[in-house]
Design an enzyme around this catalytic site. Structure first.
Site, mmCIF file in Angstrom:
data_model
loop_
_atom_site.group_PDB
_atom_site.id
_atom_site.type_symbol
_atom_site.label_atom_id
_atom_site.label_comp_id
_atom_site.label_asym_id
_atom_site.label_seq_id
_atom_site.Cartn_x
_atom_site.Cartn_y
_atom_site.Cartn_z
ATOM 1 N N CYS A 42 0.824 -1.214 0.000
ATOM 2 C CA CYS A 42 0.000 0.000 0.000
ATOM 3 C C CYS A 42 0.858 1.264 0.000
ATOM 4 C CB CYS A 42 -0.910 0.006 1.228
ATOM 5 S SG CYS A 42 -1.658 -1.597 1.563
ATOM 6 N N VAL A 80 8.117 -22.309 -3.455
ATOM 7 C CA VAL A 80 7.490 -23.624 -3.278
ATOM 8 C C VAL A 80 6.936 -24.042 -4.640
ATOM 9 C CG1 VAL A 80 5.660 -24.926 -2.129
ATOM 10 C CG2 VAL A 80 7.003 -23.253 -0.850
ATOM 11 N N ALA A 114 -1.418 -12.230 -5.010
ATOM 12 C CA ALA A 114 -1.944 -11.964 -6.355
ATOM 13 C C ALA A 114 -0.833 -11.358 -7.211
ATOM 14 C CB ALA A 114 -3.119 -11.002 -6.263
ATOM 15 N N THR A 273 -8.990 -24.738 3.838
ATOM 16 C CA THR A 273 -9.323 -25.020 2.434
ATOM 17 C C THR A 273 -10.057 -26.366 2.371
ATOM 18 O OG1 THR A 273 -7.323 -26.278 1.961
ATOM 19 C CG2 THR A 273 -7.170 -23.881 1.705
ATOM 20 N N SER A 274 -10.260 -26.848 1.155
ATOM 21 C CA SER A 274 -10.940 -28.137 0.978
ATOM 22 C C SER A 274 -10.036 -29.314 1.340
ATOM 23 C CB SER A 274 -11.393 -28.266 -0.476
ATOM 24 O OG SER A 274 -10.263 -28.227 -1.327
ATOM 25 N N ILE A 278 -4.485 -27.891 5.216
ATOM 26 C CA ILE A 278 -4.018 -26.800 4.340
ATOM 27 C C ILE A 278 -4.974 -25.611 4.502
ATOM 28 C CG2 ILE A 278 -3.487 -26.055 1.998
ATOM 29 C CD1 ILE A 278 -2.641 -28.786 1.280
ATOM 30 N N TYR A 279 -4.375 -24.490 4.841
ATOM 31 C CA TYR A 279 -5.116 -23.254 5.083
ATOM 32 C C TYR A 279 -4.716 -22.249 3.996
ATOM 33 C CZ TYR A 279 -5.722 -25.376 9.675
ATOM 34 O OH TYR A 279 -6.043 -26.228 10.692
ATOM 35 N N ALA A 280 -5.502 -21.222 3.813
ATOM 36 C CA ALA A 280 -5.119 -20.186 2.851
ATOM 37 C C ALA A 280 -5.647 -18.847 3.341
ATOM 38 C CB ALA A 280 -5.662 -20.509 1.462
ATOM 39 N N GLY A 282 -5.409 -14.219 2.554
ATOM 40 C CA GLY A 282 -4.897 -13.059 1.818
ATOM 41 C C GLY A 282 -5.453 -12.973 0.407
#
Ligand code: FAD
Length: 448
Positions: A42, A80, A114, A273-274, A278-280, A282
């Site tokens: 920012c 990764v 992103a 996540t599915s 595993i997490y996500a 941002g």
């Protein structure tokens, strides 16, 4: 407990710091393919304008400082390459040594963020066409300006970042033309409000071309001209592309992590996540819109930091929830502060709400006190219930208190307040700060 974090800017570092605080014995390692971590994306426009003079000032933690202060390991310039879900391993490439290795995880956080969208137009490979996402992108623009002393730029895209950049370049005495494909700049504002910003930019000498897309870049080695759909040939010394970003989801997708309908990673309110463990968080994930309940992708640093914190908690088994977003945002465009939250009139109608709106101008503070000026508030209200669905506020960036006014309205929307109830708020008043019946209250009365 071994936690691997992929991506080390806002969400990744926020999660790592939170997880380490909750469990100092956990082994936490952040992999970041860039050399910088934990910087303020920012803040990049202010580094380009030289308001922030030192590059280091927008870097909150270097890898070394983060390790020392927060206790998580940081491996910068490590990418990764793969997530092996069955064996709970990642394949990591040391980009300096060009070597790969496998590493086990108990919990994994994807915080890959992103990337700028660069359309494959003819001539896009010419020199002096820039984009802005990370500190290296900003370095390139800063160095180019310093070495070449350019006079004319074309900024492609009239969203927040394009307009913040426009301000940065004006500060460097560069003439700027903005080209926006949509019929208005700031497409997440109603057009009557976006027009206020358009007029301001014109007063600042910026030519803004709307409803016209770019078709080609021309030049020998460096870009010299930008051609548009309507046949304009815009001479320039350089171009900055700011047409939007896309979520970095390839790694997640390859591992079988589910995406949502926006194309970003789908997570629940615990940032799971599915795929188990595993997490996500941002800019790579979608969120829920707090009013409509729909999945939305509104990538912002404010959201990334909060989601990272929630991911850090839940990875450690501590309660945490990210409820969703209203799309609240604020930006400085030259002398104006420009803020929005909730739904625009057009968005509310598209969602099937029957809406009314009020647009009022109000004094920022008492007329007899120095730096008196007016700001504009637009309220979008559901017709039958009177509940506020959205707000936009625009006014002088230094004196109009646009930030506090939008935040009052954010809080009102969170609490499902009616426009008519704004007058009941016991808001602070003294002549240097406000007027007895603040503009947000008056907007509520008018919309009722
Ligand atoms: P990112 O910042 O994108 O970081 C993700 C990181 O992951 C990247 O560094 C990337 O290199 C790394 N990565 C990706 N894949 C891999 C891999 N396979 N291996 C290793 N590393 C990987 N937001 C606001 O709220 N307010 C603002 O005023 C504002 N202004 C902005 C101005 C500009 C010019 C820009 C560019 C952004 C602005 N933002 C603003 C948005 C904000 O910067 C982002 O929302 C925030 O940086 C998102 O953080 P993140 O950690 O999710 O993702």
């Amino acid at each position: 407990m071994k936690i691997v974090v992929i991506g080390g800017v806002a969400a990744g570092t926020s999660a790592a710091a939170r997880a380490k605080r909750l469990n100092p014995d956990a082994e936490i390692i952040i992999f970041e393919r860039d050399s910088d971590i934990s910087y303020s994306g920012c803040g990049l426009p202010y580094y380009i304008s030289n308001i922030v003079e030192e590059r280091d000032d927008i870097i909150i933690y270097t890898p070394e400082r983060f390790e020392a202060k927060k206790g998580a390991k940081v491996k910068a310039q490590h990418s990764v390459e793969d997530i092996l879900v069955d064996s709970k391993e990642v394949i990591v490439k040391d980009l300096l040594k060009n070597k790969e290795k496998k590493l086990k995880y108990d919990k994994l956080l994807i915080a890959t963020g992103a990337s700028s969208i660069i359309p494959p137009l003819p001539g896009v490979e010419l020199d002096n066409i820039f984009s802005l996402r990370n500190v290296h992108d900003a370095d390139k623009i800063v160095d180019f300006i310093e070495v070449n002393n350019p006079k004319k730029a074309v900024v492609i895209g009239g969203g927040y970042i394009g307009l913040e950049l426009t301000e940065s370049l004006l500060e460097q005495n560069i003439d700027v033309r903005v080209v926006e494909k949509a019929e208005q700049i700031l497409t997440n504002f109603d057009s009557d409000m976006a027009d206020i910003v358009l007029e301001h930019l014109k007063e600042k000498g910026v030519e803004v071309i709307t409803g016209d897309g770019i078709t080609e870049f021309k030049g020998e080695e460096n870009v010299e001209q930008v051609l548009t759909e309507s046949g304009k040939e815009l001479d320039c010394d350089f171009v900055v592309m700011s047409i939007g970003v896309k979520p970095n989801v390839e790694l997640a997708q390859k591992a079988g992590v589910g995406l949502g309908e926006t194309g970003a990673i789908k997570v629940n309110s615990r940032m799971e996540t599915s795929v188990s463990d595993i997490y996500a968080a941002g800019d790579c994930v979608e969120s829920t819109h707090l009013l409509t309940g729909n999945p939305v992708w509104i990538p912002l640093g404010s959201t990334a930091n909060k989601q990272g914190r929630v991911a850090g908690s839940t990875m450690m088994g501590v309660e945490g929830e990210f409820k969703g977003v209203l799309g609240t945002a604020i930006s400085k465009v030259c002398d104006l502060a420009v803020a929005r939250t909730g739904l625009t009139f057009a968005e509310a109608e598209a969602e099937g709400y029957e809406v009314v709106s009020s647009v009022i101008k109000s004094g920022n503070h008492s007329g007899y006190y120095p730096n008196y000026n007016k700001f504009t508030v637009k309220l979008i209200v559901e017709k039958d219930s009177g509940i506020i669905l959205g707000a936009q506020v625009i006014g002088d960036a230094k004196f109009a208190g646009v930030d506090k006014r939008i935040d009052i309205l954010v809080t009102a929307i969170h609490n499902q307040m009616k426009a008519s109830e704004l007058i009941d708020l016991d808001l602070a008043y003294a002549p240097p700060f406000s007027i007895p019946k603040d503009g947000v209250m008056v907007a509520g009365i008018v919309a009722d």
